[in-house]
Design an enzyme around this catalytic site. Structure first.
Site, PDB file in Angstrom:
ATOM      1  N   ARG A  83      -5.259  -0.078  -9.115  1.00  0.00           N
ATOM      2  CA  ARG A  83      -5.610  -1.050  -8.068  1.00  0.00           C
ATOM      3  C   ARG A  83      -6.592  -0.381  -7.101  1.00  0.00           C
ATOM      4  O   ARG A  83      -6.338   0.740  -6.654  1.00  0.00           O
ATOM      5  CB  ARG A  83      -4.348  -1.536  -7.316  1.00  0.00           C
ATOM      6  CG  ARG A  83      -3.342  -2.227  -8.238  1.00  0.00           C
ATOM      7  CD  ARG A  83      -2.290  -2.991  -7.467  1.00  0.00           C
ATOM      8  NE  ARG A  83      -2.830  -4.181  -6.853  1.00  0.00           N
ATOM      9  CZ  ARG A  83      -2.183  -4.895  -5.931  1.00  0.00           C
ATOM     10  NH1 ARG A  83      -0.996  -4.507  -5.492  1.00  0.00           N
ATOM     11  NH2 ARG A  83      -2.725  -5.992  -5.423  1.00  0.00           N
ATOM     12  N   ALA A 125       0.790  -1.231   0.000  1.00  0.00           N
ATOM     13  CA  ALA A 125       0.000   0.000   0.000  1.00  0.00           C
ATOM     14  C   ALA A 125       0.830   1.293   0.000  1.00  0.00           C
ATOM     15  O   ALA A 125       0.669   2.131  -0.894  1.00  0.00           O
ATOM     16  CB  ALA A 125      -0.979  -0.038   1.172  1.00  0.00           C
ATOM     17  N   GLN A 159       3.952 -13.450  -1.997  1.00  0.00           N
ATOM     18  CA  GLN A 159       4.703 -12.301  -1.478  1.00  0.00           C
ATOM     19  C   GLN A 159       5.479 -12.678  -0.220  1.00  0.00           C
ATOM     20  O   GLN A 159       6.549 -12.126   0.049  1.00  0.00           O
ATOM     21  CB  GLN A 159       3.768 -11.128  -1.163  1.00  0.00           C
ATOM     22  CG  GLN A 159       3.208 -10.409  -2.384  1.00  0.00           C
ATOM     23  CD  GLN A 159       1.879 -10.979  -2.836  1.00  0.00           C
ATOM     24  OE1 GLN A 159       1.590 -12.153  -2.621  1.00  0.00           O
ATOM     25  NE2 GLN A 159       1.067 -10.162  -3.482  1.00  0.00           N
ATOM     26  N   ASP A 210      -3.974  -2.578   3.937  1.00  0.00           N
ATOM     27  CA  ASP A 210      -4.193  -1.823   2.698  1.00  0.00           C
ATOM     28  C   ASP A 210      -5.235  -0.729   2.880  1.00  0.00           C
ATOM     29  O   ASP A 210      -5.216   0.270   2.183  1.00  0.00           O
ATOM     30  CB  ASP A 210      -4.602  -2.767   1.564  1.00  0.00           C
ATOM     31  CG  ASP A 210      -3.411  -3.610   1.162  1.00  0.00           C
ATOM     32  OD1 ASP A 210      -3.207  -4.679   1.772  1.00  0.00           O
ATOM     33  OD2 ASP A 210      -2.659  -3.173   0.278  1.00  0.00           O
TER      34      ASP A 210
HETATM   35  O1  MRU Z   1      -1.142  -7.251  -3.525  1.00  0.00           O
HETATM   36  P1  MRU Z   1      -0.073  -6.603  -2.703  1.00  0.00           P
HETATM   37  O2  MRU Z   1       1.217  -7.352  -2.708  1.00  0.00           O
HETATM   38  O3  MRU Z   1       0.096  -5.141  -3.055  1.00  0.00           O
HETATM   39  O4  MRU Z   1      -0.642  -6.655  -1.220  1.00  0.00           O
HETATM   40  C1  MRU Z   1       0.136  -6.088  -0.198  1.00  0.00           C
HETATM   41  C2  MRU Z   1      -0.417  -6.274   1.154  1.00  0.00           C
HETATM   42  O5  MRU Z   1      -1.503  -6.787   1.343  1.00  0.00           O
HETATM   43  C3  MRU Z   1       0.384  -5.728   2.293  1.00  0.00           C
HETATM   44  O6  MRU Z   1       0.233  -6.524   3.429  1.00  0.00           O
HETATM   45  C4  MRU Z   1      -0.111  -4.322   2.600  1.00  0.00           C
HETATM   46  O7  MRU Z   1      -0.090  -3.526   1.463  1.00  0.00           O
HETATM   47  C5  MRU Z   1       0.658  -3.690   3.665  1.00  0.00           C
HETATM   48  S1  MRU Z   1       2.145  -3.021   3.051  1.00  0.00           S
HETATM   49  C6  MRU Z   1       3.019  -2.250   4.210  1.00  0.00           C
END
Ligand code: MRU
Length: 369
Positions: A114, A73, A221, A262
């Protein structure tokens, strides 16, 4: 297959992986703004390659955000702010009236990438407001001010991570083992991370901490990014498949759960990577505290509860053959929400750059603004 992004300019695919890692400030420098070019560590290529992708236009950046070259995020928000600068740098507008439609087009393009992480919209709003508050100045000056604002948003995010780390580290005891989901580290922010930032801060204080990282299906991830970051930071990490968390908790191996977010809404309901909700329920069942770390740029007081959070759906190919091998029959129906919402009742506390808040979140979150 996950879409991959071609380098915009082969000459600029450079980048020295050594300069990316072991940066004392932030483990890895995810976003670099160099000579008006936006360089992003290409997270689709980690953990085997640490290379930067150069973006010269907002269109290239939009494609990179959708493909998760840059993700997480706060990092998406920082990158989008620079994307606005890329979008107007060659504008020939003679005044703000002419510049505004160009600016709006770029902002709309980036906003369409997104839907779930509110940091994207927060950063784009901040850029728009900055432009508006300088609308009587000449266009070259507005361009300069916007470039400065993008850098401010980036620097600000670094400071927020640092502050969250300092507050959050107080929740971690020497010897604790922490379970995390997805990647909420330096790769997901402009600084040292949110959830992992707290862990880095505890580690820097000399606490011996261990981390269990959920691999985080379907795009891994946790396996590709969190496990890599922990190794780079010299913290003991153990990778588990998502479906192992319950057993690991039952075996008494986890002292606390710590994730990023997010979007956190007014009542404390929190959207994060798909699977987080299940982990929170497991934590409650096993009497394990569940903490969320996020900057206030992730908090959206305009939404009253989690049902209002838009949840991104990703393509079926990411589930049926994400990393080059087909793992489901051709033509199978797939549903792939990228995020879920953890109800506030499962969240022990939320760590922000202004301090740690606890339930009832309706009051405690509002009190931070
Ligand atoms: O789809 P992504 O990889 O962008 O999702 C990221 C997440 O869900 C993280 O946990 C969230 O953005 C927190 S980042 C500090």
């Amino acid at each position: 297959m996950v879409e991959t992004v071609k380098y915009a300019n082969p000459q600029s695919t450079i980048r020295n992986p050594q300069s990316a890692i072991r940066n004392p400030q932030s483990v890895v420098e995810t976003i670099k703004w160099e000579d008006g070019i936006l360089n992003l560590i290409d997270q689709t290529r980690l953990p085997t390659e640490a290379v930067y992708l150069s973006c010269y236009t907002p269109e290239e950046l939009a494609k990179a955000i959708k493909a998760l070259v840059v993700r997480g995020a706060p990092a998406i928000g920082v990158a989008a702010a620079y994307g606005v600068v890329l979008g107007i740098k060659n504008s020939r507008a003679r005044d703000y009236q002419e510049l505004e439609p160009e600016l709006n087009r770029v902002i709309e393009l980036l906003a369409s990438t997104r839907p779930t992480a509110v940091n994207l919209f927060w950063a784009l709003n901040r850029m728009k407001q900055t432009a508006e508050s300088h609308k009587h100045e000449d266009v070259e000056q507005i361009k300069r001010v916007l470039a400065e604002e993008a850098v401010n948003i980036h620097q600000d995010d670094k400071r927020r991570c640092q502050a969250m780390g300092e507050f959050g580290a107080g929740l971690i005891r020497d010897g604790d083992t922490i379970l995390t989901h997805c990647n909420a580290g330096a790769l997901a922010t402009g600084g040292m991370g949110t959830a992992l930032g707290v862990i880095y801060a505890a580690h820097q204080q000399g606490k011996k901490v261990k981390v269990f990282a959920d691999e985080t299906r379907p795009l891994l991830q946790g396996a590709r990014l969190t496990a890599w970051e922990l190794q780079e930071a010299g913290i003991e990490g153990t990778l588990i498949c998502d479906n192992m968390a319950a057993q690991v908790m039952k075996e008494g191996k986890i002292n606390l759960v710590l994730t990023g977010a997010d979007r956190i809404v007014a009542n404390g309901d929190t959207a994060n990577k798909i699977g987080t909700y299940g982990v929170a329920i497991l934590a409650k069942e096993h009497g394990i505290p569940f903490y969320v770390a996020a900057p206030l740029s992730t908090v959206d007081l305009n939404l009253k509860d989690g049902d209002q959070i838009p949840i991104e759906e990703r393509s079926s190919e990411e589930v049926t053959g994400g990393f080059g091998k087909q793992t489901a029959p051709s033509g199978v129906k797939v549903y792939s929400p990228a995020f879920d919402v953890t109800p506030a009742k499962y969240i022990t506390a939320i760590i922000t750059e202004k301090g740690i808040v606890r339930p009832p979140y309706q009051e405690s979150l509002a009190g931070l603004f």
